[in-house]
Design a protein around this motif. Sequence first.
Motif, mmCIF file in Angstrom:
data_model
loop_
_atom_site.group_PDB
_atom_site.id
_atom_site.type_symbol
_atom_site.label_atom_id
_atom_site.label_comp_id
_atom_site.label_asym_id
_atom_site.label_seq_id
_atom_site.Cartn_x
_atom_site.Cartn_y
_atom_site.Cartn_z
ATOM 1 N N GLN A 115 5.461 0.202 -2.872
ATOM 2 C CA GLN A 115 4.487 1.295 -2.849
ATOM 3 C C GLN A 115 3.635 1.277 -4.120
ATOM 4 O OE1 GLN A 115 6.416 4.993 -1.976
ATOM 5 N NE2 GLN A 115 7.372 4.186 -0.149
ATOM 6 N N LEU A 116 2.444 0.723 -3.991
ATOM 7 C CA LEU A 116 1.515 0.636 -5.120
ATOM 8 C C LEU A 116 0.302 1.511 -4.863
ATOM 9 C CD1 LEU A 116 1.551 -3.191 -5.844
ATOM 10 C CD2 LEU A 116 2.804 -1.390 -7.026
ATOM 11 N N ARG A 117 -0.054 2.259 -5.862
ATOM 12 C CA ARG A 117 -1.260 3.082 -5.790
ATOM 13 C C ARG A 117 -2.471 2.182 -5.996
ATOM 14 N NH1 ARG A 117 -1.077 8.590 -8.633
ATOM 15 N NH2 ARG A 117 0.180 8.790 -6.789
ATOM 16 N N ASP A 118 -3.500 2.410 -5.206
ATOM 17 C CA ASP A 118 -4.747 1.654 -5.333
ATOM 18 C C ASP A 118 -5.539 2.252 -6.491
ATOM 19 O OD1 ASP A 118 -6.920 0.055 -4.979
ATOM 20 O OD2 ASP A 118 -7.495 0.862 -3.038
ATOM 21 N N GLU A 148 2.966 3.432 5.434
ATOM 22 C CA GLU A 148 4.370 3.167 5.738
ATOM 23 C C GLU A 148 4.439 2.014 6.725
ATOM 24 O OE1 GLU A 148 7.255 4.407 4.514
ATOM 25 O OE2 GLU A 148 6.002 5.466 3.073
ATOM 26 N N THR A 196 -2.663 0.934 -12.067
ATOM 27 C CA THR A 196 -1.413 0.427 -11.507
ATOM 28 C C THR A 196 -1.071 -0.905 -12.168
ATOM 29 O OG1 THR A 196 -1.800 1.511 -9.403
ATOM 30 C CG2 THR A 196 -0.252 -0.320 -9.397
ATOM 31 N N ALA A 207 0.838 -1.199 0.000
ATOM 32 C CA ALA A 207 0.000 0.000 0.000
ATOM 33 C C ALA A 207 0.873 1.249 0.000
ATOM 34 C CB ALA A 207 -0.909 0.007 1.222
ATOM 35 N N GLU A 208 0.689 2.060 -1.003
ATOM 36 C CA GLU A 208 1.455 3.299 -1.122
ATOM 37 C C GLU A 208 1.267 4.198 0.093
ATOM 38 O OE1 GLU A 208 1.954 6.333 -4.739
ATOM 39 O OE2 GLU A 208 -0.061 6.340 -3.902
ATOM 40 N N GLU A 209 0.036 4.248 0.589
ATOM 41 C CA GLU A 209 -0.295 5.190 1.657
ATOM 42 C C GLU A 209 0.037 4.686 3.059
ATOM 43 O OE1 GLU A 209 -3.833 2.563 0.996
ATOM 44 O OE2 GLU A 209 -2.414 3.578 -0.300
ATOM 45 N N HIS A 263 8.356 -3.246 1.496
ATOM 46 C CA HIS A 263 7.301 -2.286 1.171
ATOM 47 C C HIS A 263 7.377 -1.965 -0.310
ATOM 48 C CE1 HIS A 263 5.332 1.902 1.942
ATOM 49 N NE2 HIS A 263 4.485 1.025 1.460
ATOM 50 N N HIS A 269 5.801 -5.859 -10.333
ATOM 51 C CA HIS A 269 6.251 -6.065 -8.960
ATOM 52 C C HIS A 269 6.149 -7.517 -8.506
ATOM 53 C CE1 HIS A 269 6.375 -1.717 -8.587
ATOM 54 N NE2 HIS A 269 5.226 -1.719 -9.231
#
Length: 94
Positions: free
Chosen positions: A66-69, A49, A73, A45-47, A64, A78
Motif C-alpha cells: 500500500q503506497l500513497r501516490d 484493494e 512516498t 496502489a494504496e487506494e 499488495h 519496499h
Amino acid sequence: QLSAEEYRSYGKEIRPDFLYLASKFDAEDPEFLKKHKITHILNVAEECEPAAESQSKGAIKVKHIQLRDSPRTILRNHFDGAFSFVDSAKKAKG
C-alpha cells in the motif's frame, strides 16, 4: 477522471510473456489475466484493494504494497519485497 476503457489503453507489456504494467481494471478482468497467462499480481496502489476474484481460486498470487501516490512516498523501503515477489513469479514460470 478516466473511464475503465481509457485506463485499459495504458496497459503495457514490459517484458515479453512475463511482465505487464496495467490498471486495476485489467487486474480484475479474468479474460485479460487468462489471455496473458498472468499468475502473479503486484499491486502498489494504496487506494486499490486486490480483487477478491483474482485470489479466490488460488490460481493468482497477489502481493499488495500500500503506497500513497505522493512525491513524499519512500519507494526504496519496499523494493526488496517487490523484487522478491517478482523473482518468485519468474522462478515459478509465472
